[in-house]
Design a protein around this motif. Sequence first.
Motif, PDB file in Angstrom:
ATOM      1  N   ARG A 102      -8.188  -4.987  -3.620  1.00 16.88           N
ATOM      2  CA  ARG A 102      -7.542  -4.110  -2.654  1.00 16.88           C
ATOM      3  C   ARG A 102      -6.046  -4.002  -2.950  1.00 16.88           C
ATOM      4  O   ARG A 102      -5.459  -2.913  -2.872  1.00 16.88           O
ATOM      5  CB  ARG A 102      -7.748  -4.647  -1.235  1.00 16.88           C
ATOM      6  CG  ARG A 102      -7.218  -3.702  -0.150  1.00 16.88           C
ATOM      7  CD  ARG A 102      -7.340  -4.308   1.218  1.00 16.88           C
ATOM      8  NE  ARG A 102      -8.747  -4.468   1.582  1.00 16.88           N
ATOM      9  CZ  ARG A 102      -9.290  -5.626   1.900  1.00 16.88           C
ATOM     10  NH1 ARG A 102      -8.562  -6.736   1.877  1.00 16.88           N
ATOM     11  NH2 ARG A 102     -10.560  -5.696   2.243  1.00 16.88           N
ATOM     12  N   ILE A 103      -5.439  -5.121  -3.322  1.00 15.77           N
ATOM     13  CA  ILE A 103      -4.006  -5.129  -3.641  1.00 15.77           C
ATOM     14  C   ILE A 103      -3.721  -4.365  -4.933  1.00 15.77           C
ATOM     15  O   ILE A 103      -2.837  -3.507  -4.991  1.00 15.77           O
ATOM     16  CB  ILE A 103      -3.487  -6.577  -3.771  1.00 15.77           C
ATOM     17  CG1 ILE A 103      -3.509  -7.268  -2.413  1.00 15.77           C
ATOM     18  CG2 ILE A 103      -2.075  -6.600  -4.347  1.00 15.77           C
ATOM     19  CD1 ILE A 103      -3.172  -8.742  -2.469  1.00 15.77           C
ATOM     20  N   LEU A 104      -4.477  -4.645  -5.980  1.00 15.06           N
ATOM     21  CA  LEU A 104      -4.204  -4.073  -7.295  1.00 15.06           C
ATOM     22  C   LEU A 104      -4.634  -2.614  -7.406  1.00 15.06           C
ATOM     23  O   LEU A 104      -3.961  -1.820  -8.056  1.00 15.06           O
ATOM     24  CB  LEU A 104      -4.902  -4.913  -8.370  1.00 15.06           C
ATOM     25  CG  LEU A 104      -4.400  -6.345  -8.502  1.00 15.06           C
ATOM     26  CD1 LEU A 104      -5.243  -7.121  -9.500  1.00 15.06           C
ATOM     27  CD2 LEU A 104      -2.942  -6.374  -8.919  1.00 15.06           C
TER      28      LEU A 104
ATOM     29  N   LEU B 285       3.647  -1.863  -6.887  1.00  8.14           N
ATOM     30  CA  LEU B 285       4.757  -0.915  -7.064  1.00  8.14           C
ATOM     31  C   LEU B 285       5.597  -0.807  -5.797  1.00  8.14           C
ATOM     32  O   LEU B 285       6.831  -0.685  -5.861  1.00  8.14           O
ATOM     33  CB  LEU B 285       4.207   0.464  -7.454  1.00  8.14           C
ATOM     34  CG  LEU B 285       3.453   0.523  -8.790  1.00  8.14           C
ATOM     35  CD1 LEU B 285       2.911   1.935  -9.024  1.00  8.14           C
ATOM     36  CD2 LEU B 285       4.376   0.124  -9.939  1.00  8.14           C
ATOM     37  N   HIS B 286       4.947  -0.843  -4.657  1.00  6.48           N
ATOM     38  CA  HIS B 286       5.677  -0.761  -3.383  1.00  6.48           C
ATOM     39  C   HIS B 286       6.298  -2.112  -3.029  1.00  6.48           C
ATOM     40  O   HIS B 286       7.399  -2.173  -2.481  1.00  6.48           O
ATOM     41  CB  HIS B 286       4.728  -0.313  -2.267  1.00  6.48           C
ATOM     42  CG  HIS B 286       4.070   1.004  -2.536  1.00  6.48           C
ATOM     43  ND1 HIS B 286       4.748   2.204  -2.473  1.00  6.48           N
ATOM     44  CD2 HIS B 286       2.790   1.301  -2.899  1.00  6.48           C
ATOM     45  CE1 HIS B 286       3.923   3.197  -2.763  1.00  6.48           C
ATOM     46  NE2 HIS B 286       2.730   2.676  -3.029  1.00  6.48           N
TER      47      HIS B 286
ATOM     48  N   THR C 263       9.733  -3.037  -4.504  1.00 10.24           N
ATOM     49  CA  THR C 263      10.926  -2.391  -3.940  1.00 10.24           C
ATOM     50  C   THR C 263      11.517  -3.222  -2.802  1.00 10.24           C
ATOM     51  O   THR C 263      12.659  -3.001  -2.395  1.00 10.24           O
ATOM     52  CB  THR C 263      10.576  -0.988  -3.397  1.00 10.24           C
ATOM     53  OG1 THR C 263       9.592  -1.113  -2.354  1.00 10.24           O
ATOM     54  CG2 THR C 263      10.011  -0.104  -4.522  1.00 10.24           C
ATOM     55  N   ARG C 264      10.724  -4.191  -2.316  1.00  8.73           N
ATOM     56  CA  ARG C 264      11.166  -5.013  -1.191  1.00  8.73           C
ATOM     57  C   ARG C 264      11.379  -6.472  -1.571  1.00  8.73           C
ATOM     58  O   ARG C 264      12.068  -7.200  -0.860  1.00  8.73           O
ATOM     59  CB  ARG C 264      10.138  -4.938  -0.050  1.00  8.73           C
ATOM     60  CG  ARG C 264       9.855  -3.544   0.450  1.00  8.73           C
ATOM     61  CD  ARG C 264       8.978  -3.582   1.691  1.00  8.73           C
ATOM     62  NE  ARG C 264       7.750  -4.323   1.466  1.00  8.73           N
ATOM     63  CZ  ARG C 264       6.622  -3.786   0.993  1.00  8.73           C
ATOM     64  NH1 ARG C 264       6.600  -2.490   0.684  1.00  8.73           N
ATOM     65  NH2 ARG C 264       5.537  -4.523   0.835  1.00  8.73           N
ATOM     66  N   GLN C 265      10.754  -6.929  -2.680  1.00 11.15           N
ATOM     67  CA  GLN C 265      10.858  -8.320  -3.075  1.00 11.15           C
ATOM     68  C   GLN C 265      10.866  -8.428  -4.594  1.00 11.15           C
ATOM     69  O   GLN C 265      10.501  -7.483  -5.300  1.00 11.15           O
ATOM     70  CB  GLN C 265       9.676  -9.122  -2.490  1.00 11.15           C
ATOM     71  CG  GLN C 265       8.330  -8.614  -2.910  1.00 11.15           C
ATOM     72  CD  GLN C 265       7.175  -9.335  -2.256  1.00 11.15           C
ATOM     73  OE1 GLN C 265       6.070  -8.858  -2.277  1.00 11.15           O
ATOM     74  NE2 GLN C 265       7.395 -10.501  -1.651  1.00 11.15           N
ATOM     75  N   SER C 266      11.277  -9.578  -5.080  1.00 17.14           N
ATOM     76  CA  SER C 266      11.299  -9.796  -6.526  1.00 17.14           C
ATOM     77  C   SER C 266       9.881  -9.998  -7.042  1.00 17.14           C
ATOM     78  O   SER C 266       8.953 -10.259  -6.275  1.00 17.14           O
ATOM     79  CB  SER C 266      12.148 -11.026  -6.857  1.00 17.14           C
ATOM     80  OG  SER C 266      11.534 -12.207  -6.344  1.00 17.14           O
TER      81      SER C 266
END
Length: 244
Positions: free
Chosen positions: A103-105, A111-112, A115-118
């Motif tokens: 579900r994640i991949l 990609l999203h 933008t919020r974390q390393s």
Amino acid sequence: MKKMKKHWLIILLLILLLIPIINYSNQYVENMKRNNLKQQEFITNCQNGTIENKEFCEKVMEDKEINNDFYAMMTDVLVFGIRFINPTAFILIVFPTLVNLCRILKRKYILHALTRQSYKEFLIDFLKTAYKYIWFLPLIAIIIISICIMNTSIHPSISLEYDTSMWYAETIKQPIFFILLYILNIIIYSFSFINLALMIVRKHHNLIIATILSILVYVGIELFFELMINNLLFGLVFKSELGY
């Protein structure tokens, strides 16, 4: 409630496994009680002279109560009660894990997320998700062990005398050590299963494909160790029973 909905699959699997475990354990205990009642009946008949077979009566009087130890009950539960769990253990932990990872991949969540974390933070979160259900199989083992301990004696005397355990005598002589090693063994297996799923899901993000490939690789590894390592290497080369 939201957390339960989020983990509905693993909760459902847990319930489906607990039903046969508890049901068979209750049947085992009831059979043990019936055997003891029958044994007491034999003792009464021997004392009253109803049964004239002296050898039989002497044996009955020696074993006034039939007690099954922890290892005998656990062997019976694992081999006869829930024998399906051994070949399906891999799927039971890998499939729920792959559901979350795919579900994640598949949705390109990475990609999203970046933008919020390393990337390091994402990787830590991803691995936390992967190992989220590593407790599942050890919990099943702990439940089975607890049920067996509550209904039997933890002393291995019966198993040692009548060879009713599927484990070696030297292994079961230290009950606490045996239980800890057994749970540790299940944890290592769970860890290995999840790592195998992680290797597959890196390249294949489709749930069905990833599941099928994971099963095929797992079966291949099992066959390799069973045929090549156990039979050929230890059996033919070293003439050893290690691995059996």
